[in-house]
Design a protein around this motif. Structure first.
Motif, PDB file in Angstrom:
ATOM      1  N   PHE A   9      51.934  40.222  29.639  1.00 56.58           N
ATOM      2  CA  PHE A   9      50.354  38.755  29.867  1.00 56.58           C
ATOM      3  C   PHE A   9      48.604  39.619  29.483  1.00 56.58           C
ATOM      4  N   PHE A  10      48.608  40.596  29.827  1.00 57.17           N
ATOM      5  CA  PHE A  10      47.469  40.945  30.239  1.00 57.17           C
ATOM      6  C   PHE A  10      46.825  40.848  28.778  1.00 57.17           C
ATOM      7  N   THR A  11      47.876  42.195  28.438  1.00 56.08           N
ATOM      8  CA  THR A  11      46.922  41.441  26.506  1.00 56.08           C
ATOM      9  C   THR A  11      46.145  40.911  26.012  1.00 56.08           C
ATOM     10  N   PRO A  12      47.495  39.320  25.705  1.00 54.19           N
ATOM     11  CA  PRO A  12      46.489  38.160  25.529  1.00 54.19           C
ATOM     12  C   PRO A  12      45.442  37.549  26.005  1.00 54.19           C
ATOM     13  N   TYR A  53      51.716  54.199  30.113  1.00 56.10           N
ATOM     14  CA  TYR A  53      52.501  54.406  28.185  1.00 56.10           C
ATOM     15  C   TYR A  53      51.878  53.503  27.559  1.00 56.10           C
ATOM     16  N   LEU A  54      51.132  52.040  27.615  1.00 54.66           N
ATOM     17  CA  LEU A  54      51.335  51.167  27.299  1.00 54.66           C
ATOM     18  C   LEU A  54      49.528  51.196  26.938  1.00 54.66           C
ATOM     19  N   TYR A  55      48.696  51.562  27.504  1.00 55.22           N
ATOM     20  CA  TYR A  55      47.306  51.014  27.592  1.00 55.22           C
ATOM     21  C   TYR A  55      46.100  52.457  28.107  1.00 55.22           C
ATOM     22  N   ASP A  56      47.043  53.376  28.472  1.00 57.75           N
ATOM     23  CA  ASP A  56      46.469  54.350  28.021  1.00 57.75           C
ATOM     24  C   ASP A  56      45.375  54.571  26.845  1.00 57.75           C
ATOM     25  N   GLY A  57      45.862  54.320  26.449  1.00 53.68           N
ATOM     26  CA  GLY A  57      45.152  54.455  24.197  1.00 53.68           C
ATOM     27  C   GLY A  57      44.197  54.089  24.227  1.00 53.68           C
ATOM     28  N   VAL A  58      43.704  52.362  25.409  1.00 54.01           N
ATOM     29  CA  VAL A  58      42.956  51.100  25.084  1.00 54.01           C
ATOM     30  C   VAL A  58      41.960  51.373  25.901  1.00 54.01           C
ATOM     31  N   GLY A  59      42.385  52.202  27.352  1.00 56.86           N
ATOM     32  CA  GLY A  59      41.256  52.254  28.621  1.00 56.86           C
ATOM     33  C   GLY A  59      41.526  51.442  29.550  1.00 56.86           C
ATOM     34  N   TRP A  60      42.529  50.461  29.036  1.00 56.17           N
ATOM     35  CA  TRP A  60      43.002  49.136  30.792  1.00 56.17           C
ATOM     36  C   TRP A  60      43.751  49.197  31.808  1.00 56.17           C
ATOM     37  N   THR A  61      44.158  50.743  31.875  1.00 56.84           N
ATOM     38  CA  THR A  61      45.859  51.455  32.081  1.00 56.84           C
ATOM     39  C   THR A  61      45.008  50.476  34.478  1.00 56.84           C
ATOM     40  N   GLU A  62      44.392  50.570  34.612  1.00 57.96           N
ATOM     41  CA  GLU A  62      43.933  50.372  36.494  1.00 57.96           C
ATOM     42  C   GLU A  62      43.242  48.789  36.255  1.00 57.96           C
ATOM     43  N   GLU A  63      43.058  48.096  35.570  1.00 55.55           N
ATOM     44  CA  GLU A  63      43.012  46.666  35.249  1.00 55.55           C
ATOM     45  C   GLU A  63      44.115  46.117  35.025  1.00 55.55           C
ATOM     46  N   LEU A  73      48.908  43.794  38.005  1.00 60.76           N
ATOM     47  CA  LEU A  73      50.647  43.690  38.583  1.00 60.76           C
ATOM     48  C   LEU A  73      51.015  43.482  39.985  1.00 60.76           C
ATOM     49  N   ARG A  74      49.662  44.242  40.837  1.00 58.44           N
ATOM     50  CA  ARG A  74      49.854  44.129  41.788  1.00 58.44           C
ATOM     51  C   ARG A  74      49.729  42.932  42.173  1.00 58.44           C
ATOM     52  N   TYR A  75      48.650  42.258  42.464  1.00 62.40           N
ATOM     53  CA  TYR A  75      48.153  41.023  42.914  1.00 62.40           C
ATOM     54  C   TYR A  75      49.876  40.045  42.349  1.00 62.40           C
ATOM     55  N   ASN A  76      50.060  39.878  41.145  1.00 62.65           N
ATOM     56  CA  ASN A  76      51.204  38.672  40.841  1.00 62.65           C
ATOM     57  C   ASN A  76      52.929  40.065  41.872  1.00 62.65           C
ATOM     58  N   ALA A  77      52.676  40.843  42.027  1.00 58.91           N
ATOM     59  CA  ALA A  77      53.693  40.779  42.795  1.00 58.91           C
ATOM     60  C   ALA A  77      54.042  40.756  44.349  1.00 58.91           C
ATOM     61  N   VAL A  90      40.997  37.601  32.846  1.00 56.50           N
ATOM     62  CA  VAL A  90      41.979  37.473  32.553  1.00 56.50           C
ATOM     63  C   VAL A  90      42.743  36.668  33.380  1.00 56.50           C
ATOM     64  N   MET A  91      42.000  36.530  34.730  1.00 55.29           N
ATOM     65  CA  MET A  91      42.163  35.300  35.809  1.00 55.29           C
ATOM     66  C   MET A  91      42.102  33.962  34.987  1.00 55.29           C
ATOM     67  N   ASN A  92      41.145  33.618  34.522  1.00 55.96           N
ATOM     68  CA  ASN A  92      40.567  32.312  33.627  1.00 55.96           C
ATOM     69  C   ASN A  92      41.289  32.174  32.628  1.00 55.96           C
ATOM     70  N   GLY A  93      41.958  33.155  32.333  1.00 55.56           N
ATOM     71  CA  GLY A  93      43.015  32.475  30.674  1.00 55.56           C
ATOM     72  C   GLY A  93      44.336  31.798  31.649  1.00 55.56           C
ATOM     73  N   ILE A  94      44.603  32.650  33.248  1.00 53.10           N
ATOM     74  CA  ILE A  94      46.159  31.717  33.858  1.00 53.10           C
ATOM     75  C   ILE A  94      44.984  30.440  34.286  1.00 53.10           C
ATOM     76  N   SER A  95      44.712  29.830  34.834  1.00 53.03           N
ATOM     77  CA  SER A  95      44.236  29.314  35.644  1.00 53.03           C
ATOM     78  C   SER A  95      43.330  27.903  34.457  1.00 53.03           C
ATOM     79  N   THR A  96      42.996  28.155  33.157  1.00 49.86           N
ATOM     80  CA  THR A  96      42.490  26.801  32.350  1.00 49.86           C
ATOM     81  C   THR A  96      43.273  26.671  31.797  1.00 49.86           C
ATOM     82  N   GLY A  97      43.221  24.839  31.864  1.00 47.87           N
ATOM     83  CA  GLY A  97      44.395  24.744  30.824  1.00 47.87           C
ATOM     84  C   GLY A  97      44.370  24.868  29.172  1.00 47.87           C
TER      85      GLY A  97
END
Length: 320
Positions: A164-167, A237-247, A252-256, A280-287
């Motif tokens: 879900f992070f990507t979109p 594997y997915l995100y190292d290439g675009v540099g988003w891995t740590e975010e 993931l930890r928040y949702n765990a 990303v949080m704004n994407g979840i919380s808004t309508g």
């Protein structure tokens, strides 16, 4: 002699069954009403690496929704407490199929036939995806009723979110808004699914003695560690290439933690909403964008808005 009892919605044993049914039916949607083709201009501007990421992300989400629709709800329905619970799970089962089909609608809009085939071949062969599907599905097949609910909540509220992070990230950067609209609708559904199944878990968990509770709690946290370790590798594997891995790992930890809250347990990780990328949080919380999708075919139906679940919702009906 009674051979089969009819379900009576005028005699409710658990009011949460009725309120959940009403919420799920009120927010019913279909992917066919969302104008995905409007995102083609944005799609063409993405790099090849980004396009590859989007395809793999949605391929992985398709696999998880397939597990949930084909195995998960069938497993949970074997252990229902009320006939109305089974009806709610029937609704969830159908919507998980809608979710899985929605990703194919995205593929058919953005990708060529050969690209789609490559995505599904990758899903079938990726070791991290297949491992998490195997872990969850084996619990569905052989776990206790409460273990199966734990696996379902971890899938609904935790494992989906690496995808879900990507979109949501693209939405925050004004890209692929209609694709993100589907994801936000799916998140709205998954929020209710995870909360409801977690509530049913808590009912059973509270009936156990302290020794049984501690044993199950230890198993639950061990399972989460195992899934998180695999999810870390999948994220790299997915995100190292675009540099988003740590975010993504923070997300993931928040949702765990949210999954554990659904189950009435204490959070494991220190990460909070304040640590997650605010876009990303704004994407979840808004309508939702409230496109008048159905008016495009003449009946003027307006899609309802997303309502984010609050922390208090995760203990629905079980406040002490």
């Amino acid at each position: 002699m009674t051979y089969y009892n009819a379900i009576n919605w005028n005699e409710i044993e658990d009011s949460v069954d009725k309120s959940t049914w009403e919420k799920l039916t009120e927010q019913f949607w279909l992917d066919t009403r969302i104008p995905l083709s409007n995102d083609l201009d944005d799609w063409r501007k993405l790099s090849d690496m980004e396009k590859d990421l989007v395809g793999k992300v949605f391929g992985g989400l398709t696999l998880l929704d397939t597990v949930q629709s084909e195995s998960g709800m069938a497993a949970l329905k074997k252990d229902v407490r009320t006939p109305h619970e089974e009806a709610v799970l029937n609704n969830i089962e159908f919507m998980e199929s809608v979710h899985a089909k929605s990703y194919s609608s995205i593929f058919s809009t953005l990708n060529t036939k050969s690209e789609i085939e490559e995505i599904f071949d990758w899903v079938a062969e990726n070791p991290y995806l297949q491992k998490k599907a195997e872990i969850v599905n084996e619990i569905y097949k052989h776990g206790s009723p409460l273990e199966k609910k734990v696996a379902s909540v971890f899938l609904e509220t935790f494992l989906f979110y690496s995808g879900f992070f990507t979109p949501l990230y693209y939405l925050g950067n004004n890209k692929l808004p209609n694709v993100a609209e589907i994801i936000k609708l799916i998140i709205r559904d998954e929020s209710v699914h995870g909360t409801y199944i977690g509530y049913k878990f808590q009912l059973g968990f509270n009936e156990l003695d302290e020794r049984e509770q501690e044993k199950l709690r230890d198993w639950m946290y061990d399972l989460l560690y195992t899934l998180y370790e695999n999810e870390e590798a999948y994220t790299e594997y997915l995100y190292d290439g675009v540099g988003w891995t740590e975010e993504v790992k923070t997300f993931l930890r928040y949702n765990a933690n949210k999954a554990l809250m659904n189950l009435g347990q204490n959070p494991l990780f220190p990460d909070t909403a304040n640590d997650v990328n605010p876009i990303v949080m704004n994407g979840i919380s808004t309508g939702t964008s409230n496109h008048d999708f159905f008016s495009q075919v003449g009946n003027g139906y307006l899609l309802g808005t997303v309502e984010a679940m609050q922390d208090s919702d995760y203990l629905i009906g079980l406040e002490n």
